[in-house]
Scaffold this motif. Structure first.
Motif, PDB file in Angstrom:
ATOM      1  N   LEU A 199       0.834  -1.203   0.000  1.00 22.22           N
ATOM      2  CA  LEU A 199       0.000   0.000   0.000  1.00 22.22           C
ATOM      3  C   LEU A 199       0.869   1.254   0.000  1.00 22.22           C
ATOM      4  O   LEU A 199       0.594   2.223  -0.715  1.00 22.22           O
ATOM      5  N   ALA A 200       1.921   1.228   0.810  1.00 24.65           N
ATOM      6  CA  ALA A 200       2.821   2.383   0.877  1.00 24.65           C
ATOM      7  C   ALA A 200       3.426   2.681  -0.485  1.00 24.65           C
ATOM      8  O   ALA A 200       3.545   3.844  -0.892  1.00 24.65           O
ATOM      9  N   LEU A 201       3.816   1.644  -1.195  1.00 27.56           N
ATOM     10  CA  LEU A 201       4.441   1.824  -2.508  1.00 27.56           C
ATOM     11  C   LEU A 201       3.461   2.383  -3.534  1.00 27.56           C
ATOM     12  O   LEU A 201       3.874   2.972  -4.536  1.00 27.56           O
ATOM     13  N   ARG A 202       2.156   2.232  -3.304  1.00 21.61           N
ATOM     14  CA  ARG A 202       1.157   2.750  -4.236  1.00 21.61           C
ATOM     15  C   ARG A 202       0.933   4.244  -4.071  1.00 21.61           C
ATOM     16  O   ARG A 202       0.546   4.921  -5.026  1.00 21.61           O
ATOM     17  N   PHE A 203       1.104   4.787  -2.846  1.00 18.08           N
ATOM     18  CA  PHE A 203       0.696   6.172  -2.638  1.00 18.08           C
ATOM     19  C   PHE A 203       1.820   7.102  -2.209  1.00 18.08           C
ATOM     20  O   PHE A 203       1.719   8.320  -2.405  1.00 18.08           O
ATOM     21  N   ALA A 204       2.897   6.594  -1.611  1.00 17.92           N
ATOM     22  CA  ALA A 204       3.894   7.477  -1.002  1.00 17.92           C
ATOM     23  C   ALA A 204       4.900   7.997  -2.026  1.00 17.92           C
ATOM     24  O   ALA A 204       5.234   7.322  -2.998  1.00 17.92           O
ATOM     25  N   ASP A 205       5.371   9.218  -1.773  1.00 24.11           N
ATOM     26  CA  ASP A 205       6.441   9.805  -2.581  1.00 24.11           C
ATOM     27  C   ASP A 205       7.810   9.442  -2.029  1.00 24.11           C
ATOM     28  O   ASP A 205       8.757   9.224  -2.783  1.00 24.11           O
ATOM     29  N   ARG A 206       7.890   9.394  -0.686  1.00 27.39           N
ATOM     30  CA  ARG A 206       9.145   9.017  -0.035  1.00 27.39           C
ATOM     31  C   ARG A 206       8.848   8.109   1.142  1.00 27.39           C
ATOM     32  O   ARG A 206       7.721   8.024   1.615  1.00 27.39           O
ATOM     33  N   PHE A 207       9.902   7.459   1.630  1.00 26.75           N
ATOM     34  CA  PHE A 207       9.763   6.471   2.687  1.00 26.75           C
ATOM     35  C   PHE A 207      10.803   6.734   3.766  1.00 26.75           C
ATOM     36  O   PHE A 207      11.979   6.944   3.472  1.00 26.75           O
ATOM     37  N   LEU A 208      10.325   6.728   5.019  1.00 29.89           N
ATOM     38  CA  LEU A 208      11.207   6.817   6.179  1.00 29.89           C
ATOM     39  C   LEU A 208      11.200   5.445   6.838  1.00 29.89           C
ATOM     40  O   LEU A 208      10.176   5.011   7.367  1.00 29.89           O
ATOM     41  N   LEU A 209      12.342   4.759   6.808  1.00 30.16           N
ATOM     42  CA  LEU A 209      12.466   3.437   7.396  1.00 30.16           C
ATOM     43  C   LEU A 209      13.060   3.571   8.798  1.00 30.16           C
ATOM     44  O   LEU A 209      14.100   4.221   8.968  1.00 30.16           O
ATOM     45  N   MET A 210      12.366   2.985   9.788  1.00 32.54           N
ATOM     46  CA  MET A 210      12.838   3.057  11.165  1.00 32.54           C
ATOM     47  C   MET A 210      13.236   1.670  11.668  1.00 32.54           C
ATOM     48  O   MET A 210      12.563   0.671  11.367  1.00 32.54           O
ATOM     49  N   ARG A 211      14.330   1.642  12.428  1.00 36.14           N
ATOM     50  CA  ARG A 211      14.783   0.400  13.054  1.00 36.14           C
ATOM     51  C   ARG A 211      15.344   0.732  14.432  1.00 36.14           C
ATOM     52  O   ARG A 211      16.165   1.646  14.556  1.00 36.14           O
ATOM     53  N   ASP A 212      14.869   0.023  15.445  1.00 34.91           N
ATOM     54  CA  ASP A 212      15.351   0.229  16.820  1.00 34.91           C
ATOM     55  C   ASP A 212      15.232   1.687  17.268  1.00 34.91           C
ATOM     56  O   ASP A 212      16.121   2.221  17.924  1.00 34.91           O
ATOM     57  N   GLY A 213      14.139   2.344  16.867  1.00 33.59           N
ATOM     58  CA  GLY A 213      13.884   3.700  17.317  1.00 33.59           C
ATOM     59  C   GLY A 213      14.610   4.787  16.557  1.00 33.59           C
ATOM     60  O   GLY A 213      14.435   5.971  16.846  1.00 33.59           O
ATOM     61  N   ALA A 214      15.427   4.414  15.592  1.00 36.44           N
ATOM     62  CA  ALA A 214      16.224   5.382  14.838  1.00 36.44           C
ATOM     63  C   ALA A 214      15.874   5.302  13.354  1.00 36.44           C
ATOM     64  O   ALA A 214      15.186   4.375  12.896  1.00 36.44           O
ATOM     65  N   VAL A 215      16.342   6.277  12.597  1.00 38.43           N
ATOM     66  CA  VAL A 215      16.139   6.275  11.149  1.00 38.43           C
ATOM     67  C   VAL A 215      17.156   5.341  10.507  1.00 38.43           C
ATOM     68  O   VAL A 215      18.375   5.546  10.621  1.00 38.43           O
ATOM     69  N   TYR A 216      16.655   4.300   9.845  1.00 38.50           N
ATOM     70  CA  TYR A 216      17.522   3.407   9.088  1.00 38.50           C
ATOM     71  C   TYR A 216      17.865   4.025   7.740  1.00 38.50           C
ATOM     72  O   TYR A 216      18.992   3.929   7.250  1.00 38.50           O
ATOM     73  N   GLY A 217      16.876   4.663   7.113  1.00 38.87           N
ATOM     74  CA  GLY A 217      17.102   5.292   5.815  1.00 38.87           C
ATOM     75  C   GLY A 217      15.878   6.073   5.381  1.00 38.87           C
ATOM     76  O   GLY A 217      14.777   5.877   5.900  1.00 38.87           O
ATOM     77  N   CYS A 218      16.066   6.984   4.459  1.00 35.43           N
ATOM     78  CA  CYS A 218      14.968   7.797   3.940  1.00 35.43           C
ATOM     79  C   CYS A 218      15.233   8.049   2.465  1.00 35.43           C
ATOM     80  O   CYS A 218      16.357   8.403   2.076  1.00 35.43           O
ATOM     81  N   GLY A 219      14.214   7.847   1.630  1.00 36.04           N
ATOM     82  CA  GLY A 219      14.408   8.065   0.205  1.00 36.04           C
ATOM     83  C   GLY A 219      13.170   7.725  -0.596  1.00 36.04           C
ATOM     84  O   GLY A 219      12.091   7.499  -0.024  1.00 36.04           O
ATOM     85  N   ASP A 220      13.301   7.689  -1.911  1.00 36.19           N
ATOM     86  CA  ASP A 220      12.174   7.366  -2.786  1.00 36.19           C
ATOM     87  C   ASP A 220      11.941   5.857  -2.807  1.00 36.19           C
ATOM     88  O   ASP A 220      12.527   5.111  -2.009  1.00 36.19           O
ATOM     89  N   TYR A 221      11.097   5.391  -3.733  1.00 43.21           N
ATOM     90  CA  TYR A 221      10.692   3.983  -3.741  1.00 43.21           C
ATOM     91  C   TYR A 221      11.866   3.014  -3.876  1.00 43.21           C
ATOM     92  O   TYR A 221      11.778   1.855  -3.466  1.00 43.21           O
ATOM     93  N   SER A 222      13.000   3.494  -4.412  1.00 45.81           N
ATOM     94  CA  SER A 222      14.145   2.596  -4.594  1.00 45.81           C
ATOM     95  C   SER A 222      14.728   2.125  -3.267  1.00 45.81           C
ATOM     96  O   SER A 222      15.472   1.127  -3.232  1.00 45.81           O
ATOM     97  N   ILE A 223      14.381   2.817  -2.168  1.00 46.30           N
ATOM     98  CA  ILE A 223      14.906   2.407  -0.862  1.00 46.30           C
ATOM     99  C   ILE A 223      14.201   1.149  -0.340  1.00 46.30           C
ATOM    100  O   ILE A 223      14.684   0.490   0.578  1.00 46.30           O
ATOM    101  N   ILE A 224      13.042   0.823  -0.936  1.00 49.15           N
ATOM    102  CA  ILE A 224      12.344  -0.415  -0.570  1.00 49.15           C
ATOM    103  C   ILE A 224      12.885  -1.521  -1.474  1.00 49.15           C
ATOM    104  O   ILE A 224      12.464  -1.684  -2.617  1.00 49.15           O
ATOM    105  N   ASN A 225      13.841  -2.258  -0.981  1.00 51.12           N
ATOM    106  CA  ASN A 225      14.500  -3.310  -1.758  1.00 51.12           C
ATOM    107  C   ASN A 225      14.799  -4.502  -0.848  1.00 51.12           C
ATOM    108  O   ASN A 225      14.648  -4.405   0.386  1.00 51.12           O
ATOM    109  N   PRO A 226      15.194  -5.639  -1.417  1.00 51.47           N
ATOM    110  CA  PRO A 226      15.411  -6.836  -0.580  1.00 51.47           C
ATOM    111  C   PRO A 226      16.375  -6.610   0.579  1.00 51.47           C
ATOM    112  O   PRO A 226      16.149  -7.131   1.682  1.00 51.47           O
ATOM    113  N   GLU A 227      17.413  -5.822   0.373  1.00 51.92           N
ATOM    114  CA  GLU A 227      18.396  -5.606   1.441  1.00 51.92           C
ATOM    115  C   GLU A 227      17.790  -4.823   2.602  1.00 51.92           C
ATOM    116  O   GLU A 227      17.949  -5.189   3.778  1.00 51.92           O
TER     117      GLU A 227
END
Length: 251
Positions: A199-227
């Motif tokens: 669902l996020a990939l259908r509507f969002a312009d950018r993505f903020l990925l959080m892990r252990d309370g911190a920002v893991y990464g932030c970017g466009d759809y390319s940041i959603i990948n297997p790694e």
């Protein structure tokens, strides 16, 4: 209106820090999806931005102005918030959505306020529910009313905490599509926590990925990948192109 979060920390007690140095920017005309596992601090972060919780340290800035300097009415004129749980007083759907206009009402409800509510009910396909008691509705219907109330508030910043969690797939798509169109039409800023990556990939312009309370990464759809999915969720997955969309398929 731009929103900037700078080195945000929050702890419920001294031994349990939930949000750990979170920094990011959200821009006008943008839908930013905040993703990560349960308990990673997504909801806590939204509550800090909306001043429901007081950060241990850090700054939240709207066009460079700290939200700490704003009184409650001014903050409500700038930030609309939809929580995960929706508790309503006994009232009609129309009156519940009209409460979204409260930060702007000085003496009495105006024709403009009533018109805005009518427009939002129409857009959210809630017109037929206008005179019904909001507490007589299903959980999914109440969730739509909560979103409608925030949209009626007409703030430049929208914070949605898992807005699709109680909705069926059609209403999930409808609500996110409506939200995206309103953000683009009115040049708003929307920050949405969401669990469903597809669902996020259908509507969002950018993505903020959080892990252990911190920002893991932030970017466009390319940041959603297997790694990144492996690192953030601990799950092996494929990310495929299907028509106009990327699709995440767990392995």
């Amino acid at each position: 209106m731009s929103l900037e979060v700078k080195d945000l920390h929050f702890a419920y007690n001294q031994n349990r820090e939930i949000v750990k140095g979170v920094s990011f920017n959200a821009k006008e005309g943008e839908c930013l999806a905040v993703v990560g596992v349960n308990g990673v601090g997504k909801t806590t972060m939204l509550k800090c931005i909306n001043r429901i919780l007081s950060p241990t340290s850090g700054e939240i800035l709207l066009n460079g102005q700290s939200v700490r300097s704003m009184d409650g009415t001014t903050l409500a004129q700038h930030i609309g918030y939809v929580p995960q749980g929706c508790d309503f007083a006994d009232a009609s759907v129309f009156d519940t959505v009209l409460l979204g206009r409260k930060p702007f009402i000085k003496w009495d409800v105006t024709h403009k306020d009533l018109e805005i509510v009518q427009q939002v009910l129409h857009r959210m396909n809630l017109e037929d529910y206008a005179n019904r008691n909001v507490n007589a509705l299903s959980g999914g219907e109440r969730q739509k009313v909560s979103i409608a109330r925030a949209l009626a508030q007409q703030t430049p910043i929208l914070l949605f905490d898992e807005p699709t969690s109680n909705l069926d797939i059609k209403n999930q798509l409808d609500v996110l599509d409506i939200t995206r169109h309103i953000v683009k039409e009115q040049n708003l800023t929307a920050i949405v926590t969401i669990h469903d990556l597809n669902l996020a990939l259908r509507f969002a312009d950018r993505f903020l990925l959080m892990r252990d309370g911190a920002v893991y990464g932030c970017g466009d759809y390319s940041i959603i990948n297997p790694e990144t999915i492996r690192d953030v969720y601990g799950v092996e997955a494929y990310v495929l192109e299907h028509g106009k969309h990327q699709v995440v398929i767990p392995n």
